[in-house]
Design an enzyme around this catalytic site. Sequence first.
Site, PDB file in Angstrom:
ATOM      1  N   LYS A  39      -3.109  -1.476   0.998  1.00  0.00           N
ATOM      2  CA  LYS A  39      -3.913  -0.130   1.362  1.00  0.00           C
ATOM      3  C   LYS A  39      -4.075  -0.467   2.974  1.00  0.00           C
ATOM      4  O   LYS A  39      -3.950   0.561   3.788  1.00  0.00           O
ATOM      5  CB  LYS A  39      -5.081  -0.074   0.826  1.00  0.00           C
ATOM      6  CG  LYS A  39      -4.819   0.732  -0.571  1.00  0.00           C
ATOM      7  CD  LYS A  39      -6.102   1.109  -0.965  1.00  0.00           C
ATOM      8  CE  LYS A  39      -6.014   1.793  -2.512  1.00  0.00           C
ATOM      9  NZ  LYS A  39      -7.355   2.050  -3.328  1.00  0.00           N
ATOM     10  N   ARG A  40      -4.382  -1.657   3.265  1.00  0.00           N
ATOM     11  CA  ARG A  40      -4.687  -2.129   4.573  1.00  0.00           C
ATOM     12  C   ARG A  40      -3.648  -1.746   5.616  1.00  0.00           C
ATOM     13  O   ARG A  40      -3.812  -1.598   6.707  1.00  0.00           O
ATOM     14  CB  ARG A  40      -5.173  -3.364   4.753  1.00  0.00           C
ATOM     15  CG  ARG A  40      -6.694  -3.301   4.539  1.00  0.00           C
ATOM     16  CD  ARG A  40      -7.128  -4.688   4.169  1.00  0.00           C
ATOM     17  NE  ARG A  40      -8.026  -4.501   2.874  1.00  0.00           N
ATOM     18  CZ  ARG A  40      -7.331  -5.082   1.897  1.00  0.00           C
ATOM     19  NH1 ARG A  40      -6.347  -5.603   1.697  1.00  0.00           N
ATOM     20  NH2 ARG A  40      -8.148  -4.812   0.622  1.00  0.00           N
TER      21      ARG A  40
END
Length: 484
Positions: A254-255
């Site tokens: 997600k980062r």
Amino acid sequence: MKRVTHNKKGGVKTRMAPSPTGKLHIGGLRTALYNYLFAKQKGGEFWLRIEDTDRTRFVPGATEEIFAMLKWAGLKWDGDPAVQSKRLEIYQKYAPELIKSGQAYYCFCTSEELEKMRGEQQAKKMAPKYDGRCRHLPTAKIKQKLSKNLPHVIRLKVPENKTVEFDDGVYGKIKYNSDDVDDQVLLKSDGYPTYHLAVVVDDHEMGVTHVLRGEEWLPSTPKHILLYQAFGWQPPIYCHLPNILGANKKKLSKREGDASAEDFKNKGYLPEALINYIALLGWNPGTKQEIFSMEELVKQFDIKKLHKSGAIFDLKKLDNINGQYIRKLKSKELINFCRPYLTEVYGDALQNYSDEYVASVVTLEQERLKKLSDITASTQLFFTDNLEYDAKLLIWKKSDKTAMSDNLTIIKQKLADMGEWDKPNLEKEILQFIKDKKLTNGEALWPLRVALSGQENSPGPFEIAAILGKQESLRRIKAAVDKL
Ligand code: GLU
């Protein structure tokens, strides 16, 4: 073991169970898609469940965003989504049942005690595990502690040295020894269930028959199987889906900015294209077909053809597929899709241009667009009255300033005299003119194209001139001559 099914119709029922901890990750969208495809193909149902019992990770608004993205992607779910935080009494009813049947126990250990235990285990290089010290508390003592309202949790009494086995739809037969499974907490001291209890109770209560979920949940599955056994319920069929990997072969996280489905939407990937692409991330039809509508996916998706190894996210392939979908759009649709991107960049200035003009610019770019947001970079030349470029760019190969200036001047004259101003006519007349003047295409069309676009690469000069119109085209050519 009998299947105590609450799935009245007795058909296939899948679910997606996102935790509202942030945006919907592209991996989550794939999980939803596979569950959807499998259910629809079997004439079954696809449900949603919001797993929001970990209140420390709860992000307000995330649930609504997940719903919105699934809708955007065309993944319609059946029924009303279940929300775990609204089902607390259900878990609070089930956990004590296991205490009654001797398969769970109250644990009164404080966090300090647990920390100390972990420290000692670490010092002895042992894997951290609850040592079961509350398993054998005498009944009287338990009663006494409960009557004093001492904080407590309920833990599963994991049987000793037992083989836990299940058949994973993707990974095949999986075996664990129960000694490697912790006496997991089922109900926390605040009355909230842990994920493990909630997922088992809910999948059972909802009558879920197949669970397709990310491979990160594979190590939790023996815990779930043990819980099913403790309750005497039939577990669903599990299929763990391999991770989606970034170019670095690490899990696309997600980062890594771009990994949320919403980011793809915002960049101008069409939902049909994104769905088409991610369907192929982990599944292969075994044919050369690359473009699939949702209906085709429902028909052809095959759970037996899911890959075991992680799929690398290939942005080029996604761009290519998206480009194919963009080219299929009707020009009205394309314009509507592109307008917000143009408005964002050009703001009110866009109102100086007629709808027809905007439409012709956008349609010209249709062939080249990989994603809708590309429309702004590639159309700048149409929405400015001040092209900025270096005069040197106007010079064709070994030619020089004077020759370029002369060529542009005579072409400008020719254009000024032209009647019908459209691409076929411009092309016909100018090419003939170049021939008559014994010029090469390069020394005439290169400076013309740069004069009109200010760019090294752009659509052809006739296409640009046709859109710009006579007046603006002549103005740009004059500005180029002045530059030279
Ligand atoms: N709530 C879990 C997640 O966010 C779902 C795991 C499961 O599907 O069992 O991924």
